[in-house]
Design a protein around this motif. Structure first.
Motif, PDB file in Angstrom:
ATOM      1  N   UNK A 448       0.804  -1.218   0.000  1.00 35.23           N
ATOM      2  CA  UNK A 448       0.000   0.000   0.000  1.00 35.23           C
ATOM      3  C   UNK A 448       0.841   1.274   0.000  1.00 35.23           C
ATOM      4  N   UNK A 449       2.165   1.140   0.054  1.00 38.24           N
ATOM      5  CA  UNK A 449       3.020   2.323   0.055  1.00 38.24           C
ATOM      6  C   UNK A 449       3.122   2.892  -1.364  1.00 38.24           C
ATOM      7  N   UNK A 450       3.142   4.224  -1.514  1.00 37.57           N
ATOM      8  CA  UNK A 450       3.258   4.825  -2.848  1.00 37.57           C
ATOM      9  C   UNK A 450       4.640   4.558  -3.443  1.00 37.57           C
ATOM     10  N   UNK A 451       4.763   4.619  -4.793  1.00 36.94           N
ATOM     11  CA  UNK A 451       6.054   4.330  -5.446  1.00 36.94           C
ATOM     12  C   UNK A 451       7.243   5.116  -4.898  1.00 36.94           C
ATOM     13  N   UNK A 452       7.125   6.435  -4.608  1.00 42.93           N
ATOM     14  CA  UNK A 452       8.289   7.136  -4.046  1.00 42.93           C
ATOM     15  C   UNK A 452       8.732   6.555  -2.700  1.00 42.93           C
ATOM     16  N   UNK A 453       7.774   6.116  -1.892  1.00 40.51           N
ATOM     17  CA  UNK A 453       8.112   5.516  -0.607  1.00 40.51           C
ATOM     18  C   UNK A 453       8.815   4.169  -0.802  1.00 40.51           C
ATOM     19  N   UNK A 454       8.357   3.400  -1.786  1.00 37.99           N
ATOM     20  CA  UNK A 454       9.001   2.125  -2.111  1.00 37.99           C
ATOM     21  C   UNK A 454      10.451   2.351  -2.531  1.00 37.99           C
ATOM     22  N   UNK A 455      10.686   3.403  -3.324  1.00 36.35           N
ATOM     23  CA  UNK A 455      12.054   3.718  -3.746  1.00 36.35           C
ATOM     24  C   UNK A 455      12.917   4.101  -2.545  1.00 36.35           C
ATOM     25  N   UNK A 456      12.387   4.932  -1.641  1.00 35.28           N
ATOM     26  CA  UNK A 456      13.154   5.341  -0.462  1.00 35.28           C
ATOM     27  C   UNK A 456      13.493   4.142   0.408  1.00 35.28           C
ATOM     28  N   UNK A 457      12.557   3.215   0.563  1.00 40.57           N
ATOM     29  CA  UNK A 457      12.822   2.014   1.348  1.00 40.57           C
ATOM     30  C   UNK A 457      13.883   1.145   0.680  1.00 40.57           C
ATOM     31  N   UNK A 458      13.822   1.051  -0.644  1.00 42.39           N
ATOM     32  CA  UNK A 458      14.819   0.258  -1.374  1.00 42.39           C
ATOM     33  C   UNK A 458      16.208   0.839  -1.184  1.00 42.39           C
ATOM     34  N   UNK A 459      16.323   2.150  -1.300  1.00 42.40           N
ATOM     35  CA  UNK A 459      17.612   2.807  -1.095  1.00 42.40           C
ATOM     36  C   UNK A 459      18.104   2.596   0.331  1.00 42.40           C
ATOM     37  N   UNK A 460      17.193   2.677   1.302  1.00 46.51           N
ATOM     38  CA  UNK A 460      17.574   2.478   2.702  1.00 46.51           C
ATOM     39  C   UNK A 460      18.054   1.047   2.946  1.00 46.51           C
ATOM     40  N   UNK A 461      17.439   0.074   2.294  1.00 48.29           N
ATOM     41  CA  UNK A 461      17.881  -1.319   2.449  1.00 48.29           C
ATOM     42  C   UNK A 461      19.308  -1.504   1.939  1.00 48.29           C
ATOM     43  N   UNK A 462      19.607  -0.893   0.796  1.00 53.21           N
ATOM     44  CA  UNK A 462      20.970  -1.000   0.244  1.00 53.21           C
ATOM     45  C   UNK A 462      21.966  -0.322   1.163  1.00 53.21           C
ATOM     46  N   UNK A 463      21.616   0.866   1.659  1.00 51.54           N
ATOM     47  CA  UNK A 463      22.500   1.574   2.586  1.00 51.54           C
ATOM     48  C   UNK A 463      22.741   0.742   3.839  1.00 51.54           C
ATOM     49  N   UNK A 464      21.681   0.114   4.358  1.00 50.66           N
ATOM     50  CA  UNK A 464      21.829  -0.695   5.554  1.00 50.66           C
ATOM     51  C   UNK A 464      22.696  -1.907   5.326  1.00 50.66           C
ATOM     52  N   UNK A 465      22.552  -2.555   4.178  1.00 54.64           N
ATOM     53  CA  UNK A 465      23.355  -3.756   3.887  1.00 54.64           C
ATOM     54  C   UNK A 465      24.832  -3.420   3.693  1.00 54.64           C
ATOM     55  N   UNK A 466      25.098  -2.257   3.138  1.00 52.48           N
ATOM     56  CA  UNK A 466      26.484  -1.857   2.885  1.00 52.48           C
ATOM     57  C   UNK A 466      27.121  -1.143   4.068  1.00 52.48           C
ATOM     58  N   UNK A 467      26.417  -1.040   5.170  1.00 47.35           N
ATOM     59  CA  UNK A 467      26.979  -0.305   6.286  1.00 47.35           C
ATOM     60  C   UNK A 467      26.997   1.187   6.045  1.00 47.35           C
ATOM     61  N   UNK A 468      26.200   1.670   5.133  1.00 48.55           N
ATOM     62  CA  UNK A 468      25.958   3.089   4.835  1.00 48.55           C
ATOM     63  C   UNK A 468      27.178   3.813   4.268  1.00 48.55           C
ATOM     64  N   UNK A 469      28.291   3.754   4.969  1.00 50.49           N
ATOM     65  CA  UNK A 469      29.421   4.580   4.564  1.00 50.49           C
ATOM     66  C   UNK A 469      30.005   4.137   3.236  1.00 50.49           C
ATOM     67  N   UNK A 470      29.906   2.854   2.920  1.00 52.45           N
ATOM     68  CA  UNK A 470      30.448   2.365   1.651  1.00 52.45           C
ATOM     69  C   UNK A 470      29.786   3.049   0.460  1.00 52.45           C
ATOM     70  N   UNK A 471      28.484   3.250   0.541  1.00 59.88           N
ATOM     71  CA  UNK A 471      27.768   3.900  -0.549  1.00 59.88           C
ATOM     72  C   UNK A 471      27.893   5.419  -0.470  1.00 59.88           C
ATOM     73  N   UNK A 472      27.841   5.967   0.742  1.00 63.24           N
ATOM     74  CA  UNK A 472      27.902   7.419   0.894  1.00 63.24           C
ATOM     75  C   UNK A 472      29.262   7.984   0.504  1.00 63.24           C
ATOM     76  N   UNK A 473      30.319   7.183   0.685  1.00 61.36           N
ATOM     77  CA  UNK A 473      31.655   7.676   0.348  1.00 61.36           C
ATOM     78  C   UNK A 473      31.790   7.929  -1.150  1.00 61.36           C
ATOM     79  N   UNK A 474      30.969   7.241  -1.949  1.00 65.83           N
ATOM     80  CA  UNK A 474      31.022   7.446  -3.396  1.00 65.83           C
ATOM     81  C   UNK A 474      30.490   8.823  -3.792  1.00 65.83           C
TER      82      UNK A 474
END
Length: 482
Positions: A448-474
């Motif tokens: 039931x979440x809108x598409x923009x919310x689904x995208x934000x959750x997807x990005x957050x999952x990737x950040x969480x799996x990578x320990x955040x800093x790995x992706x943010x450092x790029x």
């Protein structure tokens, strides 16, 4: 300019392996006479073609060593590009998701989050349910597979690559990353097999035992049932909690255990703290529920044990009515989900190790208020912790809290209520997979979440799996300068 060919070559090889693995669920549906098998086969052909094309086009990079910047780019690319191809079966076949939903589902699987946008899992073709839990299992120790199969070809320093995934080896149990990866894989497979056998013994049908076994040990959380573990109350909850707990322990300790160093396992301060904190949360919630609602002790304890283990181990399966307990149980769930499991396991979150160091730093700061001239180094397992490690952990925790708030606010701006937004980012950033909030209650999913919310959750999952800093450092300009 950074040479992208070595990274493209590794990704190409990974896509070829991914295509080969898609054959198993395709065959399962073919044998059942389900046309969904052809849809999965089409996804496998597209994935295999893309992987072969990348491999052939960049074959001249074989044997070229990667530097640190290339290692970080490779790590981020693996966890963003691979899910795009793992999502293909969800688009070409049942349940026929759109691209944003399919990418969400694949990222949730490979990051072992376990959140889903699929309603009607009981009616989903068996091959598709198998593919979902296969993404969980592959993502659980994906770093080990990558190190063992592909990195020797690129001559990258294995320990250096492990650090780009926030993989804590706790003293380097073995001298070579590929040796660690090989033994990790064997242990991972042995735990999975043991879990499946135990599930069979307690009465699960073979296919269900396999799917739940793959998702429990990987702390992935996908289930072939909409009701998750509710069909296996009792013994299923106890055994499920056990294997979720085992999957969230540091796997390098298992390596040391099978190599004749059991003392390193039993004396690990992180493991002991993890067990204490989890059991304290279970007992406190059990007593609160029994005293406030008058529920029977054993079923309440069992339900609290299973669900809080699922949350703290960042698995995401559920049983009983726990998601509706509300109040105190909700607060405890939020806290243990933020802490997460052990560093160096399939679990996510801040990790017990980082929280222990943060608590030790806080204790030191309080002592220095009363004794300003006293020099008190932070110690962990009787060894001093270097200041650069403390700074890195402080930065990690600060970034986690900042992103939790930032993404939650962003979710409310795209139409999600505050409670659903907070817990959606909590479950995504911590790879928890567990759903709370008004927008989740209707189906138990995030459909039931809108598409923009689904995208934000997807990005957050990737950040969480990578320990955040790995992706943010790029995102830092200095990273791209020579």
């Amino acid at each position: 300019m950074i040479d992208l060919r070595p990274m493209a070559y590794v990704i190409g090889r990974i896509l070829i392996v991914l295509a080969i693995l898609m054959v198993a669920p395709a065959i399962l549906d073919w044998r059942a006479g389900d046309p969904n098998g052809y849809a999965i086969a089409r996804a496998a052909l597209i994935t295999g073609f893309a992987g072969a094309a990348l491999t052939l086009a960049t074959g001249n990079a074989l044997g070229q060593a990667l530097d640190v910047r290339q290692a970080y780019i490779l790590t981020a690319s693996i966890w963003t590009i691979t899910p795009a191809f793992a999502a293909l079966p969800f688009v070409t076949g049942a349940p026929g998701l759109n691209w944003s939903q399919a990418w969400f589902e694949a990222v949730s699987g490979l990051t072992t989050t376990g959140a889903t946008v699929i309603v009607g899992l009981d009616d989903l073709p068996a091959g598709m349910n198998l593919w979902r839990v296969m993404t969980n299992w592959l993502g659980g120790l994906g770093i080990a597979f990558i190190a063992m199969i592909f990195l020797p070809l690129m001559r990258i320093g294995g320990m250096q690559f492990f650090r780009t995934e926030a993989f804590d080896t706790f003293g380097k149990a073995l001298p070579r990353a590929t040796d660690i990866a090989r033994q990790l894989l064997y242990i991972y497979m042995a735990l999975t097999l043991a879990c499946i056998v135990v599930f069979l013994i307690i009465g699960m049908p073979p296919f269900i035992a396999v799917t739940h076994g793959l998702s429990a040990v990987s702390t992935g959380g996908f289930s072939p049932y909409d009701a998750s573990f509710n069909a296996f109350r009792g013994a299923g909850e106890y055994t499920g909690a056990l294997f979720m707990f085992l999957g969230s322990l540091p796997f390098v300790r298992y390596v040391q255990l099978v190599n004749g160093q059991p003392q390193s396992f039993w004396r690990d301060a992180q493991i002991r703290a993890y067990f204490r904190w989890l059991m304290a949360a279970v007992l406190v919630v059990t007593l609160w529920r029994v005293l406030s609602a008058g529920t029977p002790l054993e079923p309440t304890f069992r339900e609290a044990l299973f669900n809080l283990t699922s949350i703290m181990s960042s698995t995401g399966t559920f049983s009983g009515t726990f998601p509706t307990w509300g109040g105190f149980a909700l607060v405890v769930s939020l806290l243990v989900g933020i802490v997460g499991g052990c560093s160096g396991s399939t679990a996510a979150g801040l990790s017990v190790f980082r929280v222990q160091i943060a608590m030790a730093v806080l204790h030191r700061q309080i002592r220095q208020i009363f004794h300003p001239s006293q020099i008190s180094p932070v110690r962990y397992q009787e060894r001093p912790v270097e200041e650069d490690v403390i700074r890195a952990i402080t930065m990690f925790i600060s970034t986690y809290i900042f992103l939790l708030g930032l993404f939650s606010v962003a979710m409310t701006l795209v139409g999600v209520d505050l409670e659903s937004a907070l817990f959606a980012i909590w479950t995504s950033l911590g790879n928890v997979g567990y759903g709370f909030g008004p927008m989740v209650e209707r189906t138990g999913t995030f459909v039931d979440f809108p598409p923009p919310a689904i995208f934000l959750m997807t990005l957050a999952m990737i950040l969480g799996r990578l320990g955040m800093l790995t992706l943010l450092v790029l995102l830092l300009p200095v990273f791209w300068r020579r």
